[in-house]
Design a protein around this motif. Structure first.
Motif, PDB file in Angstrom:
ATOM      1  N   GLU A 309       0.804  -1.219   0.000  1.00 23.40           N
ATOM      2  CA  GLU A 309       0.000   0.000   0.000  1.00 23.40           C
ATOM      3  C   GLU A 309       0.838   1.271   0.000  1.00 23.40           C
ATOM      4  O   GLU A 309       0.372   2.344  -0.384  1.00 23.40           O
ATOM      5  CB  GLU A 309      -0.939   0.016   1.200  1.00 23.40           C
ATOM      6  N   GLY A 313      -0.071   4.021  -2.570  1.00 24.29           N
ATOM      7  CA  GLY A 313      -0.337   5.381  -2.095  1.00 24.29           C
ATOM      8  C   GLY A 313       0.454   6.390  -2.896  1.00 24.29           C
ATOM      9  O   GLY A 313      -0.064   7.419  -3.323  1.00 24.29           O
ATOM     10  N   THR A 318      -1.914   9.758  -2.986  1.00 23.83           N
ATOM     11  CA  THR A 318      -2.236   9.888  -1.569  1.00 23.83           C
ATOM     12  C   THR A 318      -1.257   9.038  -0.770  1.00 23.83           C
ATOM     13  O   THR A 318      -1.445   7.832  -0.618  1.00 23.83           O
ATOM     14  CB  THR A 318      -3.670   9.401  -1.232  1.00 23.83           C
ATOM     15  N   GLU A 322      -1.514   9.447   4.738  1.00 24.68           N
ATOM     16  CA  GLU A 322      -2.824  10.027   4.555  1.00 24.68           C
ATOM     17  C   GLU A 322      -3.857   8.936   4.264  1.00 24.68           C
ATOM     18  O   GLU A 322      -4.983   8.959   4.737  1.00 24.68           O
ATOM     19  CB  GLU A 322      -2.724  10.965   3.348  1.00 24.68           C
ATOM     20  N   ARG A 323      -3.434   7.955   3.480  1.00 23.74           N
ATOM     21  CA  ARG A 323      -4.340   6.931   2.979  1.00 23.74           C
ATOM     22  C   ARG A 323      -4.713   5.917   4.056  1.00 23.74           C
ATOM     23  O   ARG A 323      -5.874   5.549   4.200  1.00 23.74           O
ATOM     24  CB  ARG A 323      -3.611   6.232   1.829  1.00 23.74           C
ATOM     25  N   ARG A 324      -3.737   5.450   4.807  1.00 24.43           N
ATOM     26  CA  ARG A 324      -3.992   4.472   5.885  1.00 24.43           C
ATOM     27  C   ARG A 324      -3.202   4.885   7.111  1.00 24.43           C
ATOM     28  O   ARG A 324      -2.156   4.311   7.413  1.00 24.43           O
ATOM     29  CB  ARG A 324      -3.529   3.075   5.427  1.00 24.43           C
TER      30      ARG A 324
END
Lengths: 368, 118
Positions: A309, A313, A318, A322-324
């Motif tokens: 991820e 991202g 993102t 910010e995303r997770r």
């Protein structure tokens, strides 16, 4: 009798050439304070040196060209001079409201330096700090992609670059000047020049942190940046393998050679946690970052796990912080932001009595 | 690395650098100009000084003093020369007479202790 207009006068003056610069004085911007009062024309010609050998000649040519215009009854030319400013003049002025400039560097490419820069920037901004990002990875700029920025920076009236604002971050990236996927094919001196421009001709305004995403390696561009920007410190990103660690050492030496404190070493892609179990898999061996930090006597700032991820991202604009925000990688970046911020405070407290960045006229240097 | 803690001007032609270890170095500004380490004053390959004292006016003065990164002092001179970057280590070495213990900062008088010129 036709009216005398600014356009007509300038058109006439376009026929007057500076013999050294081989261009007309209008396009060189030498004509100043043009004033037309009926048939009376008054203007200044500002030369780059008061010692111009052809000053009188230029003046006569100007008078001749303008007085030949229909409707002109009097011409008053004042020759002035504004010496060309040295290229070093006042170049730190635009950085004076930037509290800390931090280089994010790596000894080699592919260690996730840009991803780390993007996430570190967001993590710092999330603490309430004002953060700017300069993507100086001139050969492979990626900050626009990382932050999902499609705009180009504007040039203001003083011909300075205004950064693009994304979230609360101010960003300038070479990618913003790159046409699609052509890439940057430039020779060294041009690159160094460009980098200087990025650092010294951008209106950063007030910032707590300016992060510079450095090109990987320890070449000319890196050295130029390291030498010229008043860096508060550098963070070196590495992966755990020995080859990456070896290159990180070179980066460290480069910063030390020009007295830039290395805030510490971050080990990226330290381990992988798969979906099925919670075990940390150390794919690229374990502990290289910590070993090199210890052997070189600089702080180890932490490990960032390898998570698919993180890459997603970055690719989607993102960053993972910010995303997770709760993911292990995001937490690692937040911890990194905390360490960077605190080591910068400690460093600047330790340097309180020392001379920081300065630019003084001789007369301004205080007497004891 | 040695870092200046402060810069002062002693009259019109002396620069006083106080270092982070408390030592003070005084530089006659013309001597500093003549010691310019840049590539147009020193042959980069042989290290031979190409700048001749006769080329530098007696009354040369700094126009500006500025920091270069964190490691050097840059000087723009009244003779138009502005490419000289004096690394702090170089600057310190230029003035070895001042590395003695007697020049350690001991503020006994309002005037800084005089020390040998460059």
């Amino acid at each position: 009798m036709p009216a005398v207009t600014t356009e007509l006068v300038l058109e006439a003056l376009r026929h007057v050439q500076d013999p050294d610069l081989h261009r007309d004085i209008v396009s060189l911007g030498f004509v100043k304070n043009l004033n037309i009062d009926g048939g009376a024309v008054r203007f200044d010609v500002e030369l780059t040196t008061p010692a111009c050998p052809v000053k009188e000649d230029l003046k006569r040519q100007c008078e001749h060209m303008v007085s030949a215009l229909p409707g002109v009854t009097a011409v008053d030319v004042t020759m002035t001079a504004q010496p060309a400013r040295g290229n070093m003049e006042k170049r730190t002025a635009l950085l004076k409201d930037v509290r800390h400039i931090v280089a994010v560097a790596s000894g080699k490419g592919g260690v996730g330096k840009s991803t780390a820069t993007a996430n570190l920037a967001i993590a710092l901004a999330n603490t309430g700090a004002k953060v700017g990002v300069l993507d100086a990875d001139i050969y492979g700029p990626s900050m626009s992609l990382m932050f999902g920025i499609i705009k180009a920076p504007e040039i203001n009236a003083e011909k300075k670059l205004v950064p693009v604002t994304s979230r609360s971050l101010k960003v300038v990236s070479m990618a913003m000047f790159d046409e699609g996927e052509k890439g940057v094919v430039w020779r060294g001196p041009m690159v160094s020049q460009m980098i200087q421009n990025f650092v010294h001709n951008v209106v950063w305004g007030e910032l707590d942190y300016l992060l510079i995403d450095m090109p990987p390696g320890t070449g000319d561009v890196q050295l130029t940046l390291t030498q010229n920007a008043p860096l508060s410190g550098a963070v070196i990103i590495t992966t755990p393998q020995d080859v990456s660690v070896l290159d990180a050492k070179k980066g460290l030496r480069m910063f030390q050679s020009v007295n830039v404190p290395v805030l510490g070493i971050v080990e990226n892609m330290s381990y992988f946690v798969c979906d099925e179990c919670t075990k940390k898999h150390y794919i690229f061996r374990r502990g290289g970052g910590r070993r090199i930090a210890e052997s070189l006597g600089v702080p180890f700032l932490g490990e960032v796990p390898l998570e698919p991820e993180v890459a997603e991202g970055g690719d989607s604009g993102t960053p993972i912080v910010e995303r997770r925000p709760g993911s292990p990688a995001a937490l690692a970046y937040k911890a990194l932001a905390g360490s960077v911020a605190s080591s910068l405070s400690i460093l600047s407290a330790g340097q309180a009595g020392l001379l920081g960045s300065f630019d003084l006229k001789w007369e301004e240097v205080p007497e004891p | 690395m040695m870092i200046p803690a402060s810069l002062h001007r002693l009259g019109d032609r002396t620069l006083l650098v106080t270092w982070n270890d408390g030592r003070r170095s005084e530089y006659d500004v013309r001597a500093l100009r003549l010691a310019c380490p840049c590539a147009s004053c020193v042959n980069e390959w042989t290290g031979e000084r190409t700048l001749r004292p006769a080329q530098v006016p007696e009354n040369v003065r700094p126009v500006r003093l500025f920091s270069v990164g964190r490691y050097a002092l840059g000087v723009a001179w009244s003779d138009g020369h502005d490419t000289g970057i004096y690394g702090f280590d170089y600057l310190r070495r230029l003035n070895p007479a001042l590395s003695g213990a007697e020049t350690l900062e001991t503020p006994v008088s309002p005037k800084p202790p005089r020390s040998e010129h460059l």
